[in-house]
Design an enzyme around this catalytic site. Structure first.
Site, short mmCIF file in Angstrom:
data_model
loop_
_atom_site.label_atom_id
_atom_site.label_comp_id
_atom_site.label_asym_id
_atom_site.label_seq_id
_atom_site.Cartn_x
_atom_site.Cartn_y
_atom_site.Cartn_z
N HIS A 306 0.85 -1.19 0.00
CA HIS A 306 0.00 0.00 0.00
C HIS A 306 0.87 1.23 0.00
CE1 HIS A 306 -3.17 2.80 1.08
NE2 HIS A 306 -4.00 1.87 0.64
N ASP A 363 -8.01 -5.17 -0.08
CA ASP A 363 -8.54 -5.99 -1.18
C ASP A 363 -8.15 -7.45 -1.10
OD1 ASP A 363 -9.91 -3.98 -2.53
OD2 ASP A 363 -8.06 -3.23 -3.42
#
Ligand code: CMC
Length: 427
Positions: A306, A363
């Site tokens: 991320h 996700d």
């Protein structure tokens, strides 16, 4: 005394104010840098650039903290429902019961989509990706609704907000129904926002609609976890488009396109496809770990890493727990859940991932839940968009109310210097 940062260029010193946030984050306000020193800052991908001051979402990537308007994501996911969170994000405070009831009544009042929109939907092939269809339909809504909003009118702002919150789930459900060759329908005002969405997506003609409470609760939680994430790619897009004073619907449509990419919201689809591929390949997670680390191989471990979290994504922790619960409650046994857990374990112990601080993101497990809830893979990113809608609205509203200037980054030009034009015969 307020802090000052000094920048020295060619022996000359320039001072700039340091802006401090309520959680002690600090940023150097370089607004006058070019005017005073003749230089700009260069920051590819905005890895270290603050584009605004915002009071909506606080995120600390090093410590794995995420808060909406000061409330921890953990407490909201456990105790709030999606519509309350939407109100909180957009208007800044948790609603009272009266405020919430009015908000939902106003949304329902505005949920009808012009019948002519069905003709536009008709024009898409069934094979079209739902994200492309959703972005186009959201943009098409402008034809039937005001294209811009007078931000000085609280009433106009509110109207635009409840309109998009009302119509968006209808459009999202229609994209799925079109794919599944089901007649387009409308919701049922007696149901809650999320249950109504579910009904619009899945109700079959001639069959009575029934859904487990667990399914709605799980969906509600997923939507909350996706509702805002400060200045990510799609939200920055919404703010950027809105900064030209384009209307709310146009800005949201642009945000949907940005979200679609596999490095952003499209990762939820990419993760499940990756896990399926690993399963079909015999389940050798080590082989795919090696591929992810090989710089010659474009393969990345989707759902990992991320831009801002250099620690556990707090949303991933909640979703992982939820995946176990939901699959258990629904009696679903999905072999890719075990592959996902195996991959996570290996990655967390692998030096490559440890060194780069790569952890599972939101996700990684969400697709497994969506699938258990009967949502087709191509709709995963649409579900993300449904969740992110309040965040986009809140950020757009804040940007307009704060009278932010038009977004317009600069560049360092690296092309040819002035050249003489040559007639075509002489080239
Ligand atoms: N698999 C393998 N290596 C990775 C991965 C990954 N998923 N993510 C980052 N790296 C490596 C990357 O190759 C680089 O290595 P090196 O320093 O040796 O060149 C290093 O880690 C830093 O990566 P980066 O690409 O510079 O980091 P970034 O901040 O630009 O990218 C990211 C962040 C999310 C785009 C990236 O981690 C990625 O592509 N992840 C997979 C896609 C994904 O899951 N996206 C969903 C993000 S969460 C949902 C959302 O909010 O959008």
């Amino acid at each position: 005394m307020s802090k000052v940062a000094t920048i020295e260029i060619d022996g000359k010193k320039y001072e700039f104010p340091v802006v401090e946030g309520t959680e002690n984050e600090q940023g150097i306000d370089i607004k006058k840098l070019r005017a005073e020193a003749g230089v700009i800052t260069l920051d590819r991908g905005y890895k270290n650039t603050g584009s605004c001051e915002s009071a909506i979402t606080f995120l600390n990537g090093e410590e794995g903290i995420l808060r909406y308007r000061g409330y921890s994501i953990e407490s909201l996911a456990e105790k709030a429902d999606f519509l309350e969170v939407a109100y909180l994000l957009i208007f800044g405070e948790l609603p009272t019961k009266t405020q919430l009831d009015k908000f939902y009544a106003d949304i329902k009042e505005e949920s009808a989509v012009d019948e002519e929109m069905k003709k536009i939907l008709d024009g898409f092939p069934k094979s079209a990706h739902p994200m492309g269809v959703l972005s186009s339909l959201t943009s098409a809504l402008i034809a039937f609704n005001p294209s811009s909003v007078n931000v000085d009118s609280e009433e106009e702002m509110y109207k635009a907000i409840v309109k998009i919150l009302g119509k968006f789930p209808v459009l999202a459900a229609w994209t799925l129904r079109k794919k599944n060759s089901l007649p387009l329908n409308y919701g049922d005002d007696s149901l809650g926002y999320v249950e109504n969405l579910h009904k619009m997506m899945f109700e079959k003609p001639g069959k009575s609609y029934k859904v487990d409470k667990e399914v709605i609760d799980a969906l509600d939680k997923l939507l909350i976890l996706h509702a805002d994430h400060e200045q990510n790619c799609s939200t920055s897009t919404v703010r950027m488009v809105g900064s030209s004073h384009a209307g709310l619907f146009a800005s949201i449509s642009a945000g949907i396109s940005a979200l679609w990419g596999p490095l952003h919201g499209g990762a939820n689809q990419a993760v499940i496809e990756m896990l399926e591929r690993i399963k079909e390949d015999g389940g050798d997670t080590k082989k795919f770990m090696a591929k992810a680390k090989d710089k010659e191989d474009p393969f990345r471990l989707m759902g990992f890493g991320h831009r801002v979290y250099k620690n556990f994504d707090p949303r991933a922790k909640i979703i992982k727990k939820s995946a176990d619960e939901v699959l258990g409650q629904l009696g679903v046994d999905d072999p890719v859940l075990d592959i996902a857990k195996g991959l996570e374990k290996e990655a967390l112990e692998d030096q490559y991932f440890v060194d780069r601080k790569l952890y599972p993101n939101v996700d990684f497990y969400s697709g497994i839940i969506y699938r258990a809830l009967g949502i087709p893979v191509e709709m995963f990113t649409v579900m993300f968009a449904l969740g992110r809608l309040p965040g986009w609205i809140a950020q757009w509203r804040e940007m307009r109310l704060m009278k932010e200037p038009i977004g317009r980054p600069r560049q360092i030009y690296t092309g040819a210097n002035l050249r003489e034009f040559k007639e075509v015969e002489k080239r």
